[in-house]
Design a protein around this motif. Structure first.
Motif, PDB file in Angstrom:
ATOM      1  N   UNK B  78      15.547  33.475  12.072  1.00 23.06           N
ATOM      2  CA  UNK B  78      16.602  33.041  11.154  1.00 23.06           C
ATOM      3  C   UNK B  78      17.970  33.549  11.626  1.00 23.06           C
ATOM      4  N   UNK B  79      17.988  34.777  12.138  1.00 23.03           N
ATOM      5  CA  UNK B  79      19.250  35.347  12.643  1.00 23.03           C
ATOM      6  C   UNK B  79      19.750  34.544  13.839  1.00 23.03           C
ATOM      7  N   UNK B  80      18.845  34.245  14.770  1.00 21.03           N
ATOM      8  CA  UNK B  80      19.226  33.524  15.986  1.00 21.03           C
ATOM      9  C   UNK B  80      19.751  32.135  15.636  1.00 21.03           C
ATOM     10  N   UNK B  81      19.027  31.432  14.748  1.00 19.18           N
ATOM     11  CA  UNK B  81      19.447  30.078  14.357  1.00 19.18           C
ATOM     12  C   UNK B  81      20.801  30.112  13.660  1.00 19.18           C
ATOM     13  N   UNK B  82      20.973  31.082  12.767  1.00 15.71           N
ATOM     14  CA  UNK B  82      22.203  31.141  11.973  1.00 15.71           C
ATOM     15  C   UNK B  82      23.402  31.489  12.856  1.00 15.71           C
ATOM     16  N   UNK B  83      23.248  32.532  13.671  1.00 14.80           N
ATOM     17  CA  UNK B  83      24.408  32.981  14.464  1.00 14.80           C
ATOM     18  C   UNK B  83      24.783  31.942  15.528  1.00 14.80           C
ATOM     19  N   UNK B  84      23.789  31.205  16.030  1.00 16.21           N
ATOM     20  CA  UNK B  84      24.066  30.129  16.983  1.00 16.21           C
ATOM     21  C   UNK B  84      24.947  29.071  16.338  1.00 16.21           C
ATOM     22  N   UNK B  85      24.784  28.944  15.018  1.00 16.47           N
ATOM     23  CA  UNK B  85      25.536  27.957  14.246  1.00 16.47           C
ATOM     24  C   UNK B  85      26.885  28.508  13.771  1.00 16.47           C
ATOM     25  N   UNK B  86      27.241  29.702  14.227  1.00 14.36           N
ATOM     26  CA  UNK B  86      28.537  30.270  13.849  1.00 14.36           C
ATOM     27  C   UNK B  86      28.512  31.088  12.566  1.00 14.36           C
ATOM     28  N   UNK B  87      27.306  31.293  12.016  1.00 12.69           N
ATOM     29  CA  UNK B  87      27.184  32.095  10.797  1.00 12.69           C
ATOM     30  C   UNK B  87      27.205  33.576  11.176  1.00 12.69           C
ATOM     31  N   UNK B  88      27.848  34.402  10.345  1.00 12.13           N
ATOM     32  CA  UNK B  88      27.879  35.849  10.554  1.00 12.13           C
ATOM     33  C   UNK B  88      26.696  36.454   9.788  1.00 12.13           C
ATOM     34  N   UNK B  89      25.881  37.234  10.473  1.00 11.16           N
ATOM     35  CA  UNK B  89      24.697  37.829   9.830  1.00 11.16           C
ATOM     36  C   UNK B  89      24.855  39.352   9.874  1.00 11.16           C
ATOM     37  N   UNK B  90      25.031  39.961   8.690  1.00  7.01           N
ATOM     38  CA  UNK B  90      25.202  41.407   8.625  1.00  7.01           C
ATOM     39  C   UNK B  90      23.964  42.040   8.012  1.00  7.01           C
ATOM     40  N   UNK B  91      23.288  42.849   8.795  1.00 10.13           N
ATOM     41  CA  UNK B  91      22.113  43.572   8.323  1.00 10.13           C
ATOM     42  C   UNK B  91      22.592  44.933   7.821  1.00 10.13           C
ATOM     43  N   UNK B  92      22.231  45.290   6.588  1.00 10.93           N
ATOM     44  CA  UNK B  92      22.768  46.501   5.954  1.00 10.93           C
ATOM     45  C   UNK B  92      21.623  47.443   5.591  1.00 10.93           C
ATOM     46  N   UNK B  93      21.787  48.707   5.955  1.00  7.81           N
ATOM     47  CA  UNK B  93      20.784  49.719   5.630  1.00  7.81           C
ATOM     48  C   UNK B  93      21.402  50.706   4.632  1.00  7.81           C
ATOM     49  N   UNK B  94      20.915  50.673   3.377  1.00  9.64           N
ATOM     50  CA  UNK B  94      21.433  51.572   2.334  1.00  9.64           C
ATOM     51  C   UNK B  94      20.519  52.772   2.122  1.00  9.64           C
ATOM     52  N   UNK B  95      19.587  52.994   3.053  1.00 13.13           N
ATOM     53  CA  UNK B  95      18.693  54.145   2.935  1.00 13.13           C
ATOM     54  C   UNK B  95      19.475  55.446   3.095  1.00 13.13           C
ATOM     55  N   UNK B  96      19.280  56.348   2.156  1.00  6.88           N
ATOM     56  CA  UNK B  96      19.981  57.634   2.223  1.00  6.88           C
ATOM     57  C   UNK B  96      19.333  58.516   3.289  1.00  6.88           C
TER      58      UNK B  96
END
Lengths: 281, 204
Positions: B78-96
């Protein structure tokens, strides 16, 4: 003997003999599971109680039908002889768990999820049948581990059944923890971002101290505020972030701090013509 | 012990149930801006991507649900398909710090390599501020923000709540669906869904 069964299963499981069903407790990560029967025989034409026995490592829990903000309910898929039928799990009243600002509902320590099995009248007395179940669960402390086991139990068919003393206490506790269906009426109303449930009566001995929604996507899982208004208890929940439409029936488990909980149906009042009016009589 | 439980329940009952900390971002409203450091030590803000579609993905590499979607290749694809299409994909880790799945920069880079993942950036939110701002409860928990900065989707990664890879084939993957609809100028057919997964491991 039980201990050696555990060891044997563990040993077999270690060697990845998938597809085998175990007629003994299975030790998995942080939990031991077993398919057990209330009685030592099945009676044709009668219902029998089987149960998934869950022995959680202290501090770990599995989930109710509404798991809350995270987690997954335990799932059973049965493999039964022709004519036998399994009901859905008769969920005992769960506990509320809090992790920071997240809320979950489930079971800890020794628990049993009972299932009523209907035994066909034409089942032959004197024969033995095998009942199998694939159990899937998620066991969590703060961290979570999914688990799966194929379990079975072999039971004789007899004219009369007697309780199996090994599991009598576990079944008695699971039956006692069944919420009673309330005959009383309740009404749910959507008011802006809140859901209010007014209780005519509760069948509880004391006013409710907490309530768990049996369905997801209706109310948030945080405890409701509870107030007395005009002789009625009114529970106010935050609306679920995932609310899309009011369900026809909204089942709420009401707790009063005692072991006995009550399940009440709170159908939603029709939505007012202009929404988001928050002043109510 | 049951008395203690009762006391706790009562105390919670008296507290307002409408937790301000979870006054989550709302679909249809402007997505709140944030600023976080990524695995390369760079500052990433939401506002710098104005004009682009942005996906936010809450991540905990130790969570079995996250592992299901990474080891199967579902999220990396999903990340590869989206970013290829110009979408910005931000993965966020909120683990303390000290909690499951908390990563340092090297750990995040190794995670990306391990699964051949391709997010635009991997962001650290160890104090949970952005997680709380968005009301992120589970890993994964997904958000889609359109080019105008409006939040268009909040919810689960897909339609079948399970930790089992076998369920992937039958499940509807919501993010690609929403991205395709946004691209085609269609209305978003599923704007919210209930997320499933591990609790976000916020600090106390």
């Amino acid at each position: 003997m039980r201990l050696s069964n555990v060891a044997a299963c563990f040993f077999l499981a270690c060697f990845g003999l998938g597809g085998l069903a175990f007629a003994a407790p299975v030790s998995a990560d942080h939990i031991e599971v077993e398919l057990v029967s209330e009685n030592s025989a099945l009676v044709p034409g009668h219902n029998a109680w089987l149960g998934l026995r869950l022995k959680h490592e202290p501090g770990w829990h599995t989930y109710w039908i509404n798991p809350g903000d995270s987690g997954l309910p335990t799932k059973l898929s049965w493999t039964l002889p022709t004519g036998f039928k399994a009901d859905p799990i008769a969920w005992p009243t769960p506990k509320r768990f809090q992790l920071g600002e997240l809320y979950n509902f489930g079971y800890e320590l020794d628990a049993l999820l009972p299932v009523s099995i209907s035994v066909p009248a034409e089942a032959a007395i004197g024969s033995t049948v095998q009942l199998g179940v694939e159990a899937k669960w998620l066991v969590c402390h703060e961290e979570c581990v999914p688990g799966k086991a194929n379990l079975r139990i072999d039971l004789p068919l007899a004219a009369k059944a007697t309780p199996d003393p090994a599991f009598a206490a576990a079944f008695a506790a699971a039956h006692a923890a069944q919420p009673a269906k309330s005959a009383s009426k309740a009404q749910a109303r959507l008011i802006g971002d809140r859901v209010e449930v007014a209780l005519d009566a509760t069948d509880l001995r004391r006013p409710p101290t907490d309530a768990f929604a049996a369905q997801t996507k209706v109310v948030a899982n945080a405890p409701p505020t509870i107030a007395e208004r005009g002789g009625k208890s009114v529970l106010t929940f935050a609306k679920s972030d995932y609310f899309t439409a009011a369900p026809e029936h909204f089942e709420l488990l009401l707790l009063d701090g005692s072991a006995k909980a009550v399940l009440i149906d709170a159908p939603f009042a029709p939505a007012p013509p202009s929404s988001s009016s928050s002043s109510t009589p | 012990m049951s008395l203690r439980t009762l006391a706790l329940t009562t105390a919670l009952t008296l507290a307002a149930p409408f937790s301000a900390a979870f006054a989550a971002a709302t679909v249809g409203a402007a997505a709140p801006d944030f600023s976080l450091t990524d695995a390369n030590g760079k500052t990433q803000t939401l506002s710098q991507y104005k004009g682009k579609t942005v996906v936010l993905e809450w991540n905990n590499p130790g969570c079995p649900f996250v592992q299901k979607h990474y080891s199967s290749g579902n999220i990396p694809k999903q990340q590869a398909d989206a970013t290829k299409d110009g979408v910005i994909w931000l993965t966020i880790n909120s683990g303390a710090g000290g909690k499951q799945g908390h990563l340092d920069a090297a750990g995040a880079k190794a995670f990306i390599v391990q699964y051949q993942a391709s997010p635009t950036a991997y962001l650290f939110d160890g104090d949970g501020k952005v997680g709380h701002l968005y009301g992120a409860k589970t890993t994964p928990h997904m958000y889609v923000i359109d080019a105008g900065g409006t939040l268009r989707y909040v919810g689960g990664i897909d339609s079948i709540a399970s930790a089992d890879k076998e369920d992937l084939a039958k499940a509807t993957q919501y993010v690609p669906l929403v991205l395709a609809e946004l691209k085609d100028g269609k209305p978003v057919s599923v704007a919210t869904s209930e997320p499933y997964g591990c609790s976000v491991k916020y600090g106390s």
